[in-house]
Design a protein around this motif. Sequence first.
Motif, PDB file in Angstrom:
ATOM      1  N   ALA A   1      -9.230  46.644   6.025  1.00 45.62           N
ATOM      2  CA  ALA A   1     -10.069  47.850   5.994  1.00 45.62           C
ATOM      3  C   ALA A   1     -11.383  47.555   5.272  1.00 45.62           C
ATOM      4  N   ARG A   2     -11.300  46.803   4.185  1.00 44.12           N
ATOM      5  CA  ARG A   2     -12.491  46.435   3.409  1.00 44.12           C
ATOM      6  C   ARG A   2     -13.423  45.558   4.254  1.00 44.12           C
ATOM      7  N   ASN A   3     -12.852  44.648   5.030  1.00 43.02           N
ATOM      8  CA  ASN A   3     -13.665  43.791   5.902  1.00 43.02           C
ATOM      9  C   ASN A   3     -14.411  44.616   6.946  1.00 43.02           C
ATOM     10  N   ILE A   4     -13.736  45.604   7.504  1.00 42.05           N
ATOM     11  CA  ILE A   4     -14.388  46.483   8.478  1.00 42.05           C
ATOM     12  C   ILE A   4     -15.540  47.225   7.804  1.00 42.05           C
ATOM     13  N   CYS A   5     -15.301  47.727   6.592  1.00 37.11           N
ATOM     14  CA  CYS A   5     -16.371  48.409   5.843  1.00 37.11           C
ATOM     15  C   CYS A   5     -17.568  47.496   5.646  1.00 37.11           C
ATOM     16  N   CYS A   6     -17.307  46.278   5.204  1.00 45.15           N
ATOM     17  CA  CYS A   6     -18.409  45.330   4.963  1.00 45.15           C
ATOM     18  C   CYS A   6     -19.220  45.106   6.237  1.00 45.15           C
ATOM     19  N   LYS A   7     -18.531  44.874   7.329  1.00 51.46           N
ATOM     20  CA  LYS A   7     -19.204  44.608   8.609  1.00 51.46           C
ATOM     21  C   LYS A   7     -20.069  45.801   9.030  1.00 51.46           C
ATOM     22  N   LEU A   8     -19.506  47.017   8.943  1.00 44.45           N
ATOM     23  CA  LEU A   8     -20.238  48.208   9.384  1.00 44.45           C
ATOM     24  C   LEU A   8     -21.366  48.571   8.422  1.00 44.45           C
ATOM     25  N   LEU A   9     -21.129  48.404   7.128  1.00 42.13           N
ATOM     26  CA  LEU A   9     -22.199  48.688   6.161  1.00 42.13           C
ATOM     27  C   LEU A   9     -23.386  47.752   6.376  1.00 42.13           C
ATOM     28  N   LYS A  10     -23.103  46.499   6.684  1.00 42.71           N
ATOM     29  CA  LYS A  10     -24.182  45.545   6.947  1.00 42.71           C
ATOM     30  C   LYS A  10     -24.921  45.908   8.240  1.00 42.71           C
ATOM     31  N   GLU A  11     -24.168  46.350   9.243  1.00 41.49           N
ATOM     32  CA  GLU A  11     -24.769  46.656  10.547  1.00 41.49           C
ATOM     33  C   GLU A  11     -25.559  47.967  10.559  1.00 41.49           C
ATOM     34  N   PHE A  12     -25.028  49.000   9.905  1.00 45.57           N
ATOM     35  CA  PHE A  12     -25.614  50.332  10.045  1.00 45.57           C
ATOM     36  C   PHE A  12     -26.460  50.800   8.861  1.00 45.57           C
ATOM     37  N   THR A  13     -26.521  50.015   7.792  1.00 47.53           N
ATOM     38  CA  THR A  13     -27.341  50.421   6.653  1.00 47.53           C
ATOM     39  C   THR A  13     -28.298  49.284   6.299  1.00 47.53           C
ATOM     40  N   SER A  14     -29.198  49.597   5.415  1.00 45.95           N
ATOM     41  CA  SER A  14     -30.127  48.562   4.945  1.00 45.95           C
ATOM     42  C   SER A  14     -29.704  48.045   3.574  1.00 45.95           C
ATOM     43  N   LEU A  15     -28.445  48.252   3.226  1.00 46.00           N
ATOM     44  CA  LEU A  15     -27.947  47.799   1.930  1.00 46.00           C
ATOM     45  C   LEU A  15     -27.943  46.276   1.850  1.00 46.00           C
ATOM     46  N   SER A  16     -28.231  45.773   0.672  1.00 42.31           N
ATOM     47  CA  SER A  16     -28.123  44.337   0.442  1.00 42.31           C
ATOM     48  C   SER A  16     -26.646  43.973   0.310  1.00 42.31           C
ATOM     49  N   LEU A  17     -26.356  42.690   0.417  1.00 43.37           N
ATOM     50  CA  LEU A  17     -24.973  42.238   0.252  1.00 43.37           C
ATOM     51  C   LEU A  17     -24.458  42.593  -1.137  1.00 43.37           C
ATOM     52  N   LYS A  18     -25.309  42.469  -2.123  1.00 36.63           N
ATOM     53  CA  LYS A  18     -24.931  42.822  -3.492  1.00 36.63           C
ATOM     54  C   LYS A  18     -24.585  44.306  -3.593  1.00 36.63           C
ATOM     55  N   SER A  19     -25.400  45.161  -2.973  1.00 37.92           N
ATOM     56  CA  SER A  19     -25.152  46.608  -2.999  1.00 37.92           C
ATOM     57  C   SER A  19     -23.856  46.968  -2.281  1.00 37.92           C
ATOM     58  N   ILE A  20     -23.590  46.309  -1.170  1.00 38.15           N
ATOM     59  CA  ILE A  20     -22.333  46.544  -0.454  1.00 38.15           C
ATOM     60  C   ILE A  20     -21.159  46.165  -1.350  1.00 38.15           C
ATOM     61  N   GLY A  21     -21.274  45.030  -2.008  1.00 41.28           N
ATOM     62  CA  GLY A  21     -20.218  44.594  -2.920  1.00 41.28           C
ATOM     63  C   GLY A  21     -19.984  45.577  -4.050  1.00 41.28           C
TER      64      GLY A  21
ATOM     65  N   THR B   1     -18.494  37.482  -1.730  1.00 43.17           N
ATOM     66  CA  THR B   1     -17.261  38.089  -1.220  1.00 43.17           C
ATOM     67  C   THR B   1     -17.559  38.913   0.026  1.00 43.17           C
ATOM     68  N   VAL B   2     -18.703  39.590   0.015  1.00 41.84           N
ATOM     69  CA  VAL B   2     -19.110  40.394   1.182  1.00 41.84           C
ATOM     70  C   VAL B   2     -19.403  39.473   2.364  1.00 41.84           C
ATOM     71  N   ILE B   3     -20.088  38.373   2.116  1.00 46.53           N
ATOM     72  CA  ILE B   3     -20.361  37.405   3.188  1.00 46.53           C
ATOM     73  C   ILE B   3     -19.039  36.916   3.785  1.00 46.53           C
ATOM     74  N   HIS B   4     -18.099  36.569   2.925  1.00 47.90           N
ATOM     75  CA  HIS B   4     -16.796  36.089   3.386  1.00 47.90           C
ATOM     76  C   HIS B   4     -16.077  37.169   4.204  1.00 47.90           C
ATOM     77  N   ALA B   5     -16.155  38.418   3.747  1.00 46.13           N
ATOM     78  CA  ALA B   5     -15.497  39.520   4.468  1.00 46.13           C
ATOM     79  C   ALA B   5     -16.089  39.699   5.864  1.00 46.13           C
ATOM     80  N   ILE B   6     -17.402  39.606   5.968  1.00 43.73           N
ATOM     81  CA  ILE B   6     -18.059  39.769   7.268  1.00 43.73           C
ATOM     82  C   ILE B   6     -17.690  38.619   8.205  1.00 43.73           C
TER      83      ILE B   6
END
Length: 161
Positions: free
Chosen positions: A67-87, A97-102
């Motif tokens: 579920a967390r991996n799906i969140c990371c992928k969608l947050l990266k795709e649909f928002t302008s959040l940085s990887l750090k902010s997503i984390g 960790t976010v890069i690995h999840a994606i």
Amino acid sequence: MSSVDLFDFASFMKIRGYDITEDIAKYYTSLNPQEYEDLIISTVSDVTKISIEQIKSKSRRREVVYARNICCKLLKEFTSLSLKSIGLLLGGRDHSTVIHAIESHDNIAWQDYEFKLQSQKCHNIINTIYLEVYVKRQIEMSIKKTEELNNQLNHLQNSTE
């Protein structure tokens, strides 16, 4: 947005297999871009049946990590959040960790059909809502511009009389 439009949107989502009420449609269609973060996490939570608290937790249970991996992928795709902010949003994780999840997301989707279906369902819900909000805002801007032009035209006509 009128209640008829909200009803149409809720019906549109139900036809596509998404259980969405008129209240949810009203909330989602009034979102600001920054609010997509909560929308994405709550949608993944609803689809995967993993609570938001679990998604943000330190749990390493497979269902939670997926579920967390799906969140990371969608947050990266649909928002302008940085990887750090997503984390940070997902429980204080590091950007690596976010890069690995994606990256893991795509590998898991190849191997686990149920995961792939859940991810696609989340993506389709978010994409549909995103497009609905975008179209609504474009229409509102067009209406506003048309009204401004009509006002200018009326002013010009009144000044020449």
